[in-house]
Design an enzyme around this catalytic site. Structure first.
Site, PDB file in Angstrom:
ATOM      1  N   ALA A  55       0.863  -1.182   0.000  1.00 28.95           N
ATOM      2  CA  ALA A  55       0.000   0.000   0.000  1.00 28.95           C
ATOM      3  C   ALA A  55       0.892   1.222   0.000  1.00 28.95           C
ATOM      4  CB  ALA A  55      -0.890  -0.007   1.233  1.00 28.95           C
ATOM      5  N   GLY A  56       0.385   2.305  -0.551  1.00 27.55           N
ATOM      6  CA  GLY A  56       1.181   3.535  -0.620  1.00 27.55           C
ATOM      7  C   GLY A  56       0.842   4.273  -1.884  1.00 27.55           C
ATOM      8  N   ASP A  66       8.226  10.834  -9.402  1.00 23.67           N
ATOM      9  CA  ASP A  66       8.150  10.132  -8.113  1.00 23.67           C
ATOM     10  C   ASP A  66       9.156   8.974  -8.050  1.00 23.67           C
ATOM     11  OD1 ASP A  66       7.186   9.772  -5.564  1.00 23.67           O
ATOM     12  OD2 ASP A  66       5.348   8.743  -6.157  1.00 23.67           O
ATOM     13  N   VAL A 110      -2.085  -2.140  -3.749  1.00 22.02           N
ATOM     14  CA  VAL A 110      -1.758  -2.985  -4.905  1.00 22.02           C
ATOM     15  C   VAL A 110      -1.959  -4.451  -4.535  1.00 22.02           C
ATOM     16  CG1 VAL A 110      -0.036  -3.555  -6.665  1.00 22.02           C
ATOM     17  CG2 VAL A 110      -0.032  -1.283  -5.629  1.00 22.02           C
TER      18      VAL A 110
END
Length: 395
Positions: free
Chosen positions: A76-77, A190, A82
């Site tokens: 997660a993030g 990113d 995902v």
């Protein structure tokens, strides 16, 4: 050894002529795709793998929520979760990222439309894209599953990542960023260890780059983090370019090399704990010890740092106003140290660009080195090595 002329990529048109996620699969499209792929200077193995992925993708057809079965959560993030999923009609294993957004239908449609650019991002250094769709308040982005996970997960298992491995990572990241910039005029925005994915075949690929301006805007308030990979110019709100991605790559490399987020820099005592020996501090950085901070700050790094952690606003202030991180001397090669220093120049105009980095001695040396990246990854992550790993001479 000069590269031999690659054999043309063979892609069979979809026999049923069905659309792939709303995109017609006419012969003209395939010819255009074939032409684009031939411009990429792929080696035989990369060509075959890209060909196999695109042939598989043609069988997928339109993606629908009902066609997926969850296998496990991958992480997660970045504003989403995902999952490893099985696509039931084809039995393909994919990674499905779910992003929950409270947005109007027009915005939602714009995001899905903007994400279609990912269909054209075909490179050995970019995670493959199957499609994106909206269902029940969530945007789904379906991607190639990378069984080694992300480099932040690998780092947690490995403790530190060896310099020779980071050489291969650097090559892949530079080639991925160059592909996005030259072929699609896209910045990543990113770059960080969690957005560099690896697999048991030894491939290293970028994911989660900013193709959808609308998605970036819609998720702007979802940043909850204790560390930042953003460049000083970006944190200050001034104009930023692909040079900002280079800063993020440099910071990520230092983190993976020393085993912890590198701001504030480790002191001599911590370096000794990390490397198990006395480490020379760079004479120029002896005065770089961070200002003393009050105790009880929220955690902002992992690793054997005995000092109180930084609050996020202190961290951002440090990135903008204090000298950039460096690799400690005496542990890493001079070329690697110089490469990282050229990435972490605070003034973006003086920072090395992608072309300069690609011909840097560290990259040239890493391209020539035979490194069993797949073997190292599989033993680190407890994965079974496939029969045809990538021979990572130049990745």
């Amino acid at each position: 050894m000069p590269k031999k002329k690659p054999t043309p990529i063979q892609l069979n048109p979809n026999p049923e002529g069905t659309a792939v996620n709303g995109t017609p699969t006419a012969e003209t499209n395939l010819e255009a795709l074939q032409k684009k792929l031939e411009e990429l200077e792929l080696d035989e193995q990369q060509r075959k793998r890209l060909e196999a992925f695109l042939t598989q993708k043609q069988k997928v057809g339109e993606l629908k929520d009902d066609d997926f079965e969850k296998v496990s959560e991958l992480g997660a993030g970045n504003g989403g979760v995902v999952f490893k999923v099985s696509h039931k009609p084809t039995s393909l294993i994919m990674a499905r990222k779910l992003i929950h957004l409270e947005i109007k239908p027009a915005i939602r449609n714009q995001i899905i439309r903007e994400l279609q650019v990912l269909h054209e991002c075909n490179s050995p250094y970019i995670v493959g894209f199957y499609g994106a769709f909206y269902s029940d308040g969530e945007i789904s982005i379906c991607m190639e599953h990378m069984d080694g996970g992300s480099l932040d997960q690998v780092l947690k298992k490995a403790g530190k990542i060896p310099e020779k491995i980071l050489g291969k990572v650097s090559i892949a990241v530079i080639k991925g960023l160059t592909y996005l910039r030259e072929k699609h005029k896209i910045m990543h925005r990113d770059v960080k260890p969690s957005n560099i994915l690896v697999n048991s075949r030894g491939e290293i690929k970028l994911c989660d780059f900013g193709v959808s301006g609308q998605l970036i805007d819609s998720m702007a308030n979802s940043f909850v983090g204790t560390r930042s990979y953003m460049s000083p110019e970006r944190l200050q709100g001034t104009h930023y370019s692909v040079q900002s991605d280079i800063w993020s790559m440099g910071l990520s490399l230092v983190e993976m090399a020393i085993g912890r987020y590198p701001i504030p820099p480790p002191d001599a005592k911590e370096l000794e704990l990390i490397f198990g020996c006395s480490v020379e501090r760079d004479p120029a950085s002896s005065e770089l010890a961070p200002r003393p901070r009050p105790p009880g700050r929220p955690i902002s790094s992992y690793g054997p740092d005995s000092r109180p952690p930084m609050a996020i606003f202190e961290l951002l202030d440090y990135i903008v106003n204090e000298p950039p991180p460096k690799l400690p001397s005496g542990v890493f090669g001079a070329e690697f140290q110089d490469f990282v220093n050229k990435c972490l120049v605070k003034n973006p105009a003086e920072r090395a660009d992608l072309k300069q980095l690609m011909v840097h001695s560290f990259i040239k040396q890493s391209e020539l080195e035979e490194v069993d990246f797949a073997g190292w990854l599989c033993s680190t992550m407890g994965l079974k090595q496939p029969s045809t790993p990538t021979h990572a001479a130049g990745v």
